[in-house]
Design a protein around this motif. Structure first.
Motif, PDB file in Angstrom:
ATOM      1  N   GLN A 163      35.266 -48.552 -40.311  1.00  0.00           N
ATOM      2  CA  GLN A 163      34.969 -48.513 -38.738  1.00  0.00           C
ATOM      3  C   GLN A 163      34.932 -47.248 -38.130  1.00  0.00           C
TER       4      GLN A 163
ATOM      5  N   THR B 116      43.291 -59.853 -41.627  1.00  0.00           N
ATOM      6  CA  THR B 116      42.043 -59.458 -41.584  1.00  0.00           C
ATOM      7  C   THR B 116      42.088 -57.686 -41.960  1.00  0.00           C
TER       8      THR B 116
ATOM      9  N   GLU C  81      39.187 -54.495 -42.236  1.00  0.00           N
ATOM     10  CA  GLU C  81      37.802 -53.958 -41.969  1.00  0.00           C
ATOM     11  C   GLU C  81      37.785 -52.681 -42.409  1.00  0.00           C
TER      12      GLU C  81
ATOM     13  N   ARG D 234      31.287 -57.868 -36.535  1.00  0.00           N
ATOM     14  CA  ARG D 234      32.040 -56.541 -36.417  1.00  0.00           C
ATOM     15  C   ARG D 234      32.958 -56.656 -35.357  1.00  0.00           C
TER      16      ARG D 234
ATOM     17  N   ARG E  91      34.265 -56.893 -43.759  1.00  0.00           N
ATOM     18  CA  ARG E  91      35.650 -57.558 -42.916  1.00  0.00           C
ATOM     19  C   ARG E  91      35.818 -58.832 -43.798  1.00  0.00           C
TER      20      ARG E  91
END
Length: 342
Positions: free
Chosen positions: A128, A123, A125, A39, A107
């Motif tokens: 969050q 990237t 994710e 993470r 992710r």
């Protein structure tokens, strides 16, 4: 709250440091699927980027605990596949996509080449926790509040707020040293938002998977009270981590999709503990300035050492005299009974 545990030892401080490390490792071709700490979050010291075309007008905030759109509800985000959100047709606008690299439930990265053959890392994710981003979100992207940051002129983080209280969002991270990293970040973020709204990246969990479970609501209150003390505060982090922080101790519960060693040796000095129901836990203690004891166990083991684990940690300052391992094991035993079998 007077106790310093919350501000010093909660997960977000650690992951802010790991963000740049993972980004640089990714650009070098590292396999993020084998990382023990998947993470990341936005670096707190990154520099704000001004977008001349961005709007400062803000939509009305949603009610506390409600996403800005039902499509972004946490239960829906947990079932969203981050790798499917990296649309190759969108990535091809910037160069040649590479292989996708998954890191945890939420992710995914694509370490590609731009049109001139230079490294370009993308990237995404989802889910969050947003703190600084929520406070400073001064733009709009795809109809949502957004915030942009740059890191040493080599990376841009485009964050989109999907829930105000507690703050949750989606971040697209671009690692690129040969141009405006935020420009592709905005395009990818718009594509991600559109796909989530269209439910285009929904996945079906394996039997017994942890992916749909909320770690903050799964444990019984009596078990939390016993492990964290009666006077504690709840700190959710992302979609799969939760902490209960009391005056003299803290308790954390995390669900992870990660690498599973063949020999189950997660830590060199771990010891096996019986958690009941045929479940074997792996316990390891730490005697740092903030002593802790962690117990983890394998929930699912898939092919190529992929799998899911549960982690329980009990910690507290040295002055707080209590058996951290006994606390962690007792709490872990209650959690084992609440998780569906594979």
């Amino acid at each position: 709250m007077e106790h310093p545990v919350a501000t010093v030892h909660l997960v977000p401080r650690l992951v802010a440091v790991l963000s740049l490390i993972l980004l640089l490792a990714g650009c070098a071709g590292a396999d993020l699927a084998k990382q023990r700490f998947p993470r990341t979050t936005i670096p707190a010291n990154a520099e704000n980027v001004s977008d001349p075309s961005g709007s400062s007008e803000q939509p009305p905030p949603p009610a506390d605990g409600e996403p800005v759109d039902p499509a972004f509800a946490p239960d829906k985000l947990r079932l969203t596949d981050p790798c499917e959100l990296l649309d190759e047709d969108v990535l091809k606008r910037f160069g040649t996509p590479g292989d996708r690299s998954r890191s945890g439930y939420s992710r995914c990265s694509n370490f590609m080449k731009d049109k001139n053959g230079k490294d370009l890392a993308v990237t995404v994710e989802i889910g969050q926790t947003m703190t600084t981003e929520l406070k400073n979100a001064d733009k709009q992207l795809a109809g949502l509040r957004s915030y942009e940051q740059v890191l040493e002129n080599s990376a841009c983080f485009v964050s989109v707020i999907t829930q105000e209280e507690p703050g949750l969002g989606i971040t697209v991270q671009i690692g690129y040293e040969d141009g405006d990293a935020c420009a592709p970040g905005r395009e990818v973020a718009e594509s991600v938002i559109r796909q989530i709204k269209d439910r285009a990246a929904t996945r079906t969990p394996a039997k017994g998977s942890l992916i749909t479970l909320d770690p903050c609501t799964l444990p019984d209150k009596a078990a939390i009270d016993a492990a964290a003390g009666g006077d504690y505060r709840l700190y959710p982090y992302g979609l799969h981590n939760c902490a209960w922080v009391g005056k003299d101790r803290e308790l954390t519960l995390a669900f992870r999709e990660t690498f599973i060693p063949d020999d189950r040796e997660f830590e060199e000095k771990q010891t096996e503990v019986d958690l009941g129901g045929g479940v074997v836990g792996y316990q390891v203690s730490s005697s740092t300035a903030f002593p802790s004891c962690e117990v983890k166990w394998v929930q699912l083991a898939g092919s190529d050492n992929d799998g899911e684990i549960v982690e329980v940690k009990s910690a507290g300052p040295k002055a707080s005299e209590f058996d951290r391992c006994a606390t962690a094991v007792a709490f872990a035993k209650t959690v084992v009974g609440k998780i569906p079998k594979g």
